[in-house]
Design a protein around this motif. Structure first.
Motif, PDB file in Angstrom:
ATOM      1  N   LEU A  68       0.826  -1.199   0.000  1.00  0.00           N
ATOM      2  CA  LEU A  68       0.000   0.000   0.000  1.00  0.00           C
ATOM      3  C   LEU A  68       0.865   1.256   0.000  1.00  0.00           C
ATOM      4  CD1 LEU A  68      -2.850   1.231   0.145  1.00  0.00           C
ATOM      5  CD2 LEU A  68      -2.686   1.083   2.639  1.00  0.00           C
ATOM      6  N   LEU A  69       1.927   1.252   0.774  1.00  0.00           N
ATOM      7  CA  LEU A  69       2.844   2.381   0.822  1.00  0.00           C
ATOM      8  C   LEU A  69       3.503   2.604  -0.527  1.00  0.00           C
ATOM      9  CD1 LEU A  69       4.279   4.581   2.447  1.00  0.00           C
ATOM     10  CD2 LEU A  69       5.959   2.865   3.119  1.00  0.00           C
ATOM     11  N   GLN A  70       3.960   1.534  -1.159  1.00  0.00           N
ATOM     12  CA  GLN A  70       4.593   1.653  -2.473  1.00  0.00           C
ATOM     13  C   GLN A  70       3.606   2.194  -3.505  1.00  0.00           C
ATOM     14  OE1 GLN A  70       6.072  -2.284  -3.210  1.00  0.00           O
ATOM     15  NE2 GLN A  70       7.888  -2.009  -1.921  1.00  0.00           N
ATOM     16  N   GLN A  71       2.365   1.727  -3.443  1.00  0.00           N
ATOM     17  CA  GLN A  71       1.340   2.210  -4.369  1.00  0.00           C
ATOM     18  C   GLN A  71       1.098   3.700  -4.150  1.00  0.00           C
ATOM     19  OE1 GLN A  71      -2.429   0.233  -3.959  1.00  0.00           O
ATOM     20  NE2 GLN A  71      -3.487   1.694  -5.255  1.00  0.00           N
ATOM     21  N   ARG A  72       0.995   4.119  -2.903  1.00  0.00           N
ATOM     22  CA  ARG A  72       0.773   5.543  -2.597  1.00  0.00           C
ATOM     23  C   ARG A  72       1.954   6.390  -3.053  1.00  0.00           C
ATOM     24  NH1 ARG A  72      -4.636   5.601  -1.561  1.00  0.00           N
ATOM     25  NH2 ARG A  72      -5.100   4.143   0.092  1.00  0.00           N
ATOM     26  N   GLU A  73       3.175   5.870  -2.883  1.00  0.00           N
ATOM     27  CA  GLU A  73       4.359   6.603  -3.329  1.00  0.00           C
ATOM     28  C   GLU A  73       4.359   6.764  -4.845  1.00  0.00           C
ATOM     29  OE1 GLU A  73       7.567   4.334  -1.623  1.00  0.00           O
ATOM     30  OE2 GLU A  73       7.548   5.517   0.229  1.00  0.00           O
ATOM     31  N   ARG A  74       3.976   5.709  -5.579  1.00  0.00           N
ATOM     32  CA  ARG A  74       3.893   5.817  -7.041  1.00  0.00           C
ATOM     33  C   ARG A  74       2.852   6.852  -7.444  1.00  0.00           C
ATOM     34  NH1 ARG A  74       4.474   0.139  -6.696  1.00  0.00           N
ATOM     35  NH2 ARG A  74       2.224  -0.128  -6.824  1.00  0.00           N
ATOM     36  N   GLU A  75       1.694   6.822  -6.767  1.00  0.00           N
ATOM     37  CA  GLU A  75       0.642   7.798  -7.071  1.00  0.00           C
ATOM     38  C   GLU A  75       1.124   9.219  -6.790  1.00  0.00           C
ATOM     39  OE1 GLU A  75      -2.675   6.557  -4.693  1.00  0.00           O
ATOM     40  OE2 GLU A  75      -3.101   4.810  -5.950  1.00  0.00           O
ATOM     41  N   LEU A  76       1.826   9.400  -5.694  1.00  0.00           N
ATOM     42  CA  LEU A  76       2.336  10.723  -5.325  1.00  0.00           C
ATOM     43  C   LEU A  76       3.351  11.222  -6.347  1.00  0.00           C
ATOM     44  CD1 LEU A  76       2.316  13.012  -3.290  1.00  0.00           C
ATOM     45  CD2 LEU A  76       4.052  11.788  -1.987  1.00  0.00           C
ATOM     46  N   LYS A  77       4.250  10.346  -6.795  1.00  0.00           N
ATOM     47  CA  LYS A  77       5.233  10.743  -7.804  1.00  0.00           C
ATOM     48  C   LYS A  77       4.543  11.125  -9.107  1.00  0.00           C
ATOM     49  CE  LYS A  77       9.159   8.113  -6.046  1.00  0.00           C
ATOM     50  NZ  LYS A  77      10.084   6.989  -6.271  1.00  0.00           N
ATOM     51  N   LYS A  79       1.524  12.325  -9.440  1.00  0.00           N
ATOM     52  CA  LYS A  79       0.874  13.618  -9.235  1.00  0.00           C
ATOM     53  C   LYS A  79       1.895  14.748  -9.209  1.00  0.00           C
ATOM     54  CE  LYS A  79      -3.303  11.912  -7.174  1.00  0.00           C
ATOM     55  NZ  LYS A  79      -4.314  12.028  -6.163  1.00  0.00           N
TER      56      LYS A  79
END
Length: 105
Positions: A68-77, A79
């Motif tokens: 979940l953290l990795q997915q959120r980090e990818r989404e943040l990058k 954005k």
């Protein structure tokens, strides 16, 4: 001769599931400890499991949280890249407006 089946009340089942979720032991170890068949514990888990009671230390929960953290980090990058592109476009539009809004002589 057949064994007599044990009957457990709902409160006992819920407390047992909570106990299972708080432990780092395997389900088989807990089944032996409580003298309850593993299949019964699986059924109780399916029915009474509450994820907020699970410790973060469980290996499966840690993997889920890391994913979940990795997915959120990818989404943040993604954005952040999108925001940088939009800021660049805005800068270009501002320059164009400045150039085309000058009075012509």
């Amino acid at each position: 001769m057949s064994e007599q089946r044990q009957h457990y009340n709902e409160e006992f089942k819920q407390r047992t599931v909570k106990y299972i979720q708080e432990q780092t032991k395997s389900l088989g170890d807990i089944a032996l400890e409580l003298n309850i068949p593993t299949s019964t514990l699986h059924k109780w888990l399916a029915k009474y499991r509450q994820f907020e009671n699970e410790p973060v230390a469980s290996a499966q929960r840690m993997r889920e949280l890391e994913q979940l953290l990795q997915q959120r980090e990818r989404e943040l990058k993604a954005k952040d890249r999108q925001l940088a592109e939009m800021e660049e476009e805005l800068t270009i539009v501002k320059k164009a407006m400045h150039i085309f809004s000058k009075p012509r002589n």
